[in-house]
Scaffold this motif. Structure first.
Motif, mmCIF file in Angstrom:
data_model
loop_
_atom_site.group_PDB
_atom_site.id
_atom_site.type_symbol
_atom_site.label_atom_id
_atom_site.label_comp_id
_atom_site.label_asym_id
_atom_site.label_seq_id
_atom_site.Cartn_x
_atom_site.Cartn_y
_atom_site.Cartn_z
ATOM 1 N N GLU A 82 -10.414 -3.802 -4.643
ATOM 2 C CA GLU A 82 -9.799 -3.335 -5.876
ATOM 3 C C GLU A 82 -8.684 -2.345 -5.545
ATOM 4 O OE1 GLU A 82 -13.031 -0.932 -4.534
ATOM 5 O OE2 GLU A 82 -13.290 -2.886 -5.425
ATOM 6 N N GLY A 83 -7.811 -2.194 -6.466
ATOM 7 C CA GLY A 83 -6.678 -1.292 -6.270
ATOM 8 C C GLY A 83 -5.402 -2.074 -6.034
ATOM 9 N N ARG A 84 -4.320 -1.579 -6.583
ATOM 10 C CA ARG A 84 -3.055 -2.285 -6.469
ATOM 11 C C ARG A 84 -2.180 -1.729 -5.362
ATOM 12 N NH1 ARG A 84 -0.991 -2.213 -12.514
ATOM 13 N NH2 ARG A 84 0.511 -0.964 -11.394
ATOM 14 N N HIS A 85 -2.535 -0.583 -4.819
ATOM 15 C CA HIS A 85 -1.685 0.050 -3.824
ATOM 16 C C HIS A 85 -2.146 -0.300 -2.421
ATOM 17 C CE1 HIS A 85 0.192 2.299 -7.025
ATOM 18 N NE2 HIS A 85 -1.010 2.650 -7.448
ATOM 19 N N ARG A 86 -1.193 -0.588 -1.585
ATOM 20 C CA ARG A 86 -1.480 -0.894 -0.187
ATOM 21 C C ARG A 86 -1.729 0.412 0.549
ATOM 22 N NH1 ARG A 86 -2.092 -3.415 4.136
ATOM 23 N NH2 ARG A 86 -0.614 -3.765 5.789
ATOM 24 N N LEU A 87 -2.817 0.466 1.296
ATOM 25 C CA LEU A 87 -3.141 1.655 2.071
ATOM 26 C C LEU A 87 -2.576 1.516 3.482
ATOM 27 C CD1 LEU A 87 -6.843 2.106 0.930
ATOM 28 C CD2 LEU A 87 -4.826 3.298 0.082
ATOM 29 N N LYS A 88 -1.886 2.524 3.928
ATOM 30 C CA LYS A 88 -1.234 2.501 5.231
ATOM 31 C C LYS A 88 -2.267 2.346 6.350
ATOM 32 C CE LYS A 88 1.969 5.032 8.105
ATOM 33 N NZ LYS A 88 2.760 6.241 8.262
ATOM 34 N N GLY A 89 -1.975 1.445 7.283
ATOM 35 C CA GLY A 89 -2.834 1.254 8.439
ATOM 36 C C GLY A 89 -4.033 0.354 8.191
ATOM 37 N N LYS A 90 -4.105 -0.257 7.016
ATOM 38 C CA LYS A 90 -5.223 -1.150 6.713
ATOM 39 C C LYS A 90 -4.705 -2.570 6.545
ATOM 40 C CE LYS A 90 -8.349 2.258 5.087
ATOM 41 N NZ LYS A 90 -9.719 2.302 4.683
ATOM 42 N N ILE A 91 -5.522 -3.526 6.934
ATOM 43 C CA ILE A 91 -5.119 -4.932 6.946
ATOM 44 C C ILE A 91 -5.647 -5.640 5.694
ATOM 45 C CG2 ILE A 91 -7.101 -5.617 8.338
ATOM 46 C CD1 ILE A 91 -5.267 -7.566 9.788
ATOM 47 N N SER A 92 -4.829 -6.513 5.128
ATOM 48 C CA SER A 92 -5.225 -7.278 3.939
ATOM 49 C C SER A 92 -5.718 -8.663 4.352
ATOM 50 C CB SER A 92 -4.031 -7.418 2.991
ATOM 51 O OG SER A 92 -3.024 -8.202 3.604
#
Length: 147
Positions: A82-92
């Motif tokens: 959940e969440g619309r913002h991409r977190l730095k250093g994390k892979i989708s």
């Protein structure tokens, strides 16, 4: 086609957790990983095995997918659902799927079989299978890959 649930045996049978840090941090800050993409690629290679059997496959999307297992076992390197913002250093999930195709040679194929598609989606990584820790040879390979 036998549909396997990857976490069913993997977590229960592994004696040592597949985590970046076995210690709990005293503060609430996330554990930093130098190269989360490389760790994700190593994870994919460590828990699956290449096979010549065309009936073996690993889900590319959905609740039994390789990324979902990565997300459950190594949440510190994967994007939350959940969440619309991409977190730095994390892979989708899409980034992970592209990585395993390009760096590990995983092959995608589409299926129209309803019994598989309802669980794993239409796209699968074919000619791959989960390593089963109940099987002695697979468990030895899992333990070797963990080191």
């Amino acid at each position: 086609h036998e549909i396997t649930k990857p976490m069913q045996n993997l977590v229960v049978a592994m004696d040592c957790p597949m985590s970046v840090s076995s210690k709990k941090a005293s503060n609430k800050r996330p554990v930093l990983v130098d190269n989360p993409r490389q760790l994700a690629v190593q994870f994919a290679k460590s828990v699956t095995k290449d096979t010549d059997n065309k009936c073996h496959w690993v889900a590319k999307n959905g609740r039994n997918s390789l990324f979902k297992v990565l997300q459950m076992m190594l949440p510190e390197i994967s994007q939350p659902e959940e969440g619309r913002h991409r977190l730095k250093g994390k892979i989708s999930a899409p980034e992970f799927n592209k990585l395993v195709k390009s760096e590990c040679g995983f092959v995608c194929t589409r299926t129209r079989k309803q019994n598989i598609a309802s669980i794993a989606g239409n796209w699968l990584f074919c000619n791959r299978r989960w390593l089963n820790p109940v099987d002695a040879q697979d468990r030895a390979l899992l333990e070797y890959n963990y080191r």
